[in-house]
Design a protein around this motif. Structure first.
Motif, PDB file in Angstrom:
ATOM      1  N   LEU A   1       0.622  -0.921  -0.198  1.00  0.00           N
ATOM      2  CA  LEU A   1       0.159  -0.014   0.135  1.00  0.00           C
ATOM      3  C   LEU A   1       0.598   1.371   0.125  1.00  0.00           C
ATOM      4  O   LEU A   1       0.638   2.113  -0.915  1.00  0.00           O
ATOM      5  N   THR A   2       2.084   1.263   0.925  1.00  0.00           N
ATOM      6  CA  THR A   2       2.785   2.566   1.069  1.00  0.00           C
ATOM      7  C   THR A   2       3.568   2.534  -0.370  1.00  0.00           C
ATOM      8  O   THR A   2       3.819   3.588  -0.918  1.00  0.00           O
ATOM      9  N   ASP A   3       4.034   1.722  -1.025  1.00  0.00           N
ATOM     10  CA  ASP A   3       5.158   1.939  -2.082  1.00  0.00           C
ATOM     11  C   ASP A   3       3.872   2.458  -3.239  1.00  0.00           C
ATOM     12  O   ASP A   3       4.425   3.039  -4.110  1.00  0.00           O
ATOM     13  N   SER A   4       2.816   2.096  -3.041  1.00  0.00           N
ATOM     14  CA  SER A   4       1.178   2.088  -4.004  1.00  0.00           C
ATOM     15  C   SER A   4       0.897   3.776  -3.877  1.00  0.00           C
ATOM     16  O   SER A   4       0.174   4.337  -4.696  1.00  0.00           O
ATOM     17  N   GLY A   5       1.559   4.507  -2.636  1.00  0.00           N
ATOM     18  CA  GLY A   5       0.943   5.826  -2.828  1.00  0.00           C
ATOM     19  C   GLY A   5       0.200   6.063  -1.713  1.00  0.00           C
ATOM     20  O   GLY A   5      -0.234   7.368  -1.272  1.00  0.00           O
ATOM     21  N   PHE A   6      -0.374   5.196  -0.859  1.00  0.00           N
ATOM     22  CA  PHE A   6      -1.374   5.105   0.089  1.00  0.00           C
ATOM     23  C   PHE A   6      -0.407   5.392   1.549  1.00  0.00           C
ATOM     24  O   PHE A   6       0.593   5.498   2.021  1.00  0.00           O
ATOM     25  N   ALA A   7      -1.407   5.995   2.940  1.00  0.00           N
ATOM     26  CA  ALA A   7      -0.932   6.727   3.744  1.00  0.00           C
ATOM     27  C   ALA A   7      -2.300   6.354   4.755  1.00  0.00           C
ATOM     28  O   ALA A   7      -3.398   6.310   4.128  1.00  0.00           O
ATOM     29  N   ALA A   8      -1.705   5.857   5.749  1.00  0.00           N
ATOM     30  CA  ALA A   8      -3.189   6.026   7.174  1.00  0.00           C
ATOM     31  C   ALA A   8      -4.072   7.307   6.587  1.00  0.00           C
ATOM     32  O   ALA A   8      -3.271   8.358   7.230  1.00  0.00           O
ATOM     33  N   GLY A   9      -5.058   7.126   6.548  1.00  0.00           N
ATOM     34  CA  GLY A   9      -6.289   8.051   6.802  1.00  0.00           C
ATOM     35  C   GLY A   9      -6.828   7.521   7.995  1.00  0.00           C
ATOM     36  O   GLY A   9      -7.123   6.671   8.444  1.00  0.00           O
ATOM     37  N   GLU A  10      -8.139   8.781   8.294  1.00  0.00           N
ATOM     38  CA  GLU A  10      -9.717   7.973   8.985  1.00  0.00           C
ATOM     39  C   GLU A  10     -10.295   7.964   8.245  1.00  0.00           C
ATOM     40  O   GLU A  10     -11.059   8.446   7.602  1.00  0.00           O
ATOM     41  N   PRO A  11     -11.077   6.523   8.569  1.00  0.00           N
ATOM     42  CA  PRO A  11     -10.501   5.651   8.828  1.00  0.00           C
ATOM     43  C   PRO A  11      -9.590   4.655   8.379  1.00  0.00           C
ATOM     44  O   PRO A  11      -9.305   3.450   8.590  1.00  0.00           O
ATOM     45  N   ASN A  12      -9.760   4.673   6.649  1.00  0.00           N
ATOM     46  CA  ASN A  12      -9.456   3.878   5.313  1.00  0.00           C
ATOM     47  C   ASN A  12      -7.318   4.770   5.006  1.00  0.00           C
ATOM     48  O   ASN A  12      -7.058   5.406   5.792  1.00  0.00           O
ATOM     49  N   TYR A  13      -6.824   3.772   4.112  1.00  0.00           N
ATOM     50  CA  TYR A  13      -5.424   4.438   3.938  1.00  0.00           C
ATOM     51  C   TYR A  13      -6.115   4.471   2.047  1.00  0.00           C
ATOM     52  O   TYR A  13      -6.895   4.583   1.946  1.00  0.00           O
TER      53      TYR A  13
END
Length: 136
Positions: free
Chosen positions: A85-97
């Motif tokens: 997920l991180t490699d694809s550009g996602f970041a932890a958000g509230e409540p989803n990535y």
């Protein structure tokens, strides 16, 4: 996998087309393993989310059914899945990535690649028949 990619490409194109008629469109792709959703405008997808499987799914019916069965949320993402997920550009958000392209945006082919990667490599979906989608 070609069938999955073609289905996602069709959903991205439909969401952008529908957004041209109504200012924006939302797509929710549901699988047994999780949920991927995005918002689109006539210019393309501008917000992409992957639901955290460890959190209980919302909605009164889902909560009622889980309580009856004594269930909570699913298994959290593994370190490998979080890395993808991180490699694809996602970041932890509230409540989803979340993945929010910057001002320059991401073209639709790249968005399709990201969504297929999430479905295939993170959620383990191999077949387009394993997803259900709603565009609204």
């Amino acid at each position: 996998m070609r069938e999955l990619r073609d289905s996602i490409r069709d959903l991205v194109n439909r969401s952008v087309e529908q957004a041209g008629e109504s200012a924006h469109a939302t797509v929710v792709v549901t699988t047994e393993a999780g949920i991927v959703q995005w918002l689109a405008t006539s210019e393309g997808v501008f917000h992409l989310e992957v639901a955290d499987p460890a959190l209980p799914r919302r909605g009164p019916l889902a909560r009622l059914l889980r309580r009856r069965r004594g269930e909570t949320g699913g298994q959290p993402f593994t370190d490998r899945q979080l890395g993808l997920l991180t490699d694809s550009g996602f970041a932890a958000g509230e409540p989803n990535y979340e993945l929010r392209p910057d001002e320059s945006g991401i073209d639709n082919d790249h968005i399709v690649h990201i969504i297929v990667t999430v479905l295939h490599d993170i959620l383990g979906i191999r077949d387009a028949n394993a997803i259900s989608a709603e565009v609204f």
